[in-house]
Design a protein around this motif. Structure first.
Motif, PDB file in Angstrom:
ATOM      1  N   LEU A 109       0.813  -1.211   0.000  1.00 10.42           N
ATOM      2  CA  LEU A 109       0.000   0.000   0.000  1.00 10.42           C
ATOM      3  C   LEU A 109       0.847   1.261   0.000  1.00 10.42           C
ATOM      4  N   GLY A 110       2.096   1.146   0.446  1.00  8.63           N
ATOM      5  CA  GLY A 110       2.980   2.315   0.453  1.00  8.63           C
ATOM      6  C   GLY A 110       3.187   2.918  -0.926  1.00  8.63           C
ATOM      7  N   PRO A 111       3.611   2.139  -1.926  1.00  9.24           N
ATOM      8  CA  PRO A 111       3.749   2.697  -3.275  1.00  9.24           C
ATOM      9  C   PRO A 111       2.434   3.212  -3.856  1.00  9.24           C
ATOM     10  N   LEU A 112       1.333   2.530  -3.564  1.00  5.65           N
ATOM     11  CA  LEU A 112       0.039   2.996  -4.080  1.00  5.65           C
ATOM     12  C   LEU A 112      -0.348   4.338  -3.462  1.00  5.65           C
ATOM     13  N   LEU A 113      -0.143   4.485  -2.167  1.00  2.56           N
ATOM     14  CA  LEU A 113      -0.455   5.758  -1.515  1.00  2.56           C
ATOM     15  C   LEU A 113       0.477   6.870  -1.995  1.00  2.56           C
ATOM     16  N   LEU A 114       1.733   6.526  -2.221  1.00  2.00           N
ATOM     17  CA  LEU A 114       2.657   7.535  -2.741  1.00  2.00           C
ATOM     18  C   LEU A 114       2.239   7.995  -4.130  1.00  2.00           C
ATOM     19  N   ALA A 146      -1.766  10.635   6.402  1.00  2.00           N
ATOM     20  CA  ALA A 146      -2.047   9.849   7.604  1.00  2.00           C
ATOM     21  C   ALA A 146      -1.976   8.352   7.323  1.00  2.00           C
ATOM     22  N   ALA A 147      -2.470   7.954   6.151  1.00  2.00           N
ATOM     23  CA  ALA A 147      -2.426   6.528   5.800  1.00  2.00           C
ATOM     24  C   ALA A 147      -0.987   6.058   5.607  1.00  2.00           C
ATOM     25  N   MET A 148      -0.127   6.925   5.032  1.00  2.00           N
ATOM     26  CA  MET A 148       1.277   6.547   4.846  1.00  2.00           C
ATOM     27  C   MET A 148       1.997   6.408   6.180  1.00  2.00           C
ATOM     28  N   PHE A 149       1.474   7.026   7.222  1.00  2.00           N
ATOM     29  CA  PHE A 149       2.053   6.860   8.558  1.00  2.00           C
ATOM     30  C   PHE A 149       1.444   5.655   9.281  1.00  2.00           C
ATOM     31  N   LEU A 150       0.129   5.482   9.180  1.00  2.00           N
ATOM     32  CA  LEU A 150      -0.556   4.450   9.949  1.00  2.00           C
ATOM     33  C   LEU A 150      -0.294   3.048   9.408  1.00  2.00           C
ATOM     34  N   PHE A 151      -0.323   2.887   8.083  1.00  3.20           N
ATOM     35  CA  PHE A 151      -0.171   1.549   7.517  1.00  3.20           C
ATOM     36  C   PHE A 151       1.190   0.920   7.835  1.00  3.20           C
TER      37      PHE A 151
END
Length: 227
Positions: free
Chosen positions: A83-88, A109-114
């Motif tokens: 999910l990190g690359p997708l959120l980026l 926030a999602a890049m921090f929480l996930f």
């Protein structure tokens, strides 16, 4: 930590294990499943040597559900890592496009929480898997000593097991079982991660993503050789 800071820790400072983690209860459950399986497979004794198969089946019956629970929990951080690359990508798209401002806060926030959730679940599943491996090893050692006492192999001259062989089984062989359980998740995690990664690269690069797969396949014999 405070008790260890004040004085050296002793056995009395260690919390006692719960009832379902005590060796005597694990051993009782092992022999219960062993006797039950022995009765069920009695009719196959003429066709197949069940000595090794019975131990594996008993361990699967006793700890299979617990391992499946750990594997399911391990699946969550295995998927969260992608999910990190997708959120980026969505964050970069947010900067270029005119999306509502709150979208940016959600992506950040999602890049921090996930990654935080992924790290916590990885630590928790590793702890559960190490605990399961120790329970399996303790069960096997207890079963071996139980059989030794009942069969009286120490005083039987015709026994094919020497004292050195039995010590080797209880120390080295059970340790190999423990190490195998610790690494067993890699048999399905690694192929799953490779498949998802190649699919994600395919959606962005097309045939160019196959170059990375080709390099990976070419390095497999080399890694097996040096490993």
């Amino acid at each position: 930590m405070y008790a260890g800071f004040k004085n050296p820790l002793t056995v009395d400072d260690i919390f006692p294990p719960s009832n379902h983690n005590q060796v005597r209860n694990l051993s009782k459950k092992f022999f219960f499943y062993h006797g039950k399986l022995k009765r069920q497979l009695k009719h196959l004794k003429k066709f197949v040597n069940l000595s090794r198969l019975k131990i594996a089946l008993v361990l699967i019956r006793q700890y299979g559900l617990e391992y499946l629970e750990i594997a399911f929990l391990k699946l969550i951080p295995t998927l969260l890592i992608f999910l990190g690359p997708l959120l980026l990508s969505r964050l970069i798209r947010f900067v270029k496009n005119t999306e509502p401002h709150w979208h940016g806060f959600v992506y950040a926030a999602a890049m921090f929480l996930f990654p935080l959730i992924e790290s916590l679940l990885n630590s928790f599943t590793d702890y559960r898997l190490n605990l399961l491996a120790l329970k399996v090893r303790s069960t096997l050692i207890s079963a071996i000593y139980e059989r030794m006492l009942h069969c009286n192999v120490w005083s039987t001259a015709s026994s094919r097991f020497s004292s050195a062989t039995l010590i080797n089984i209880t120390s080295i062989d059970t340790e190999r079982v423990l190490e195998f359980i610790k690494l067993v998740n890699l048999f399905w995690i690694c192929p799953l991660q490779v498949i998802i990664a190649i699919f994600m690269l395919w959606t962005h690069l097309g045939y160019g993503s196959l170059a990375g797969l080709a390099v990976l396949l070419l390095l497999l014999p080399f890694n097996a050789y040096i490993g």
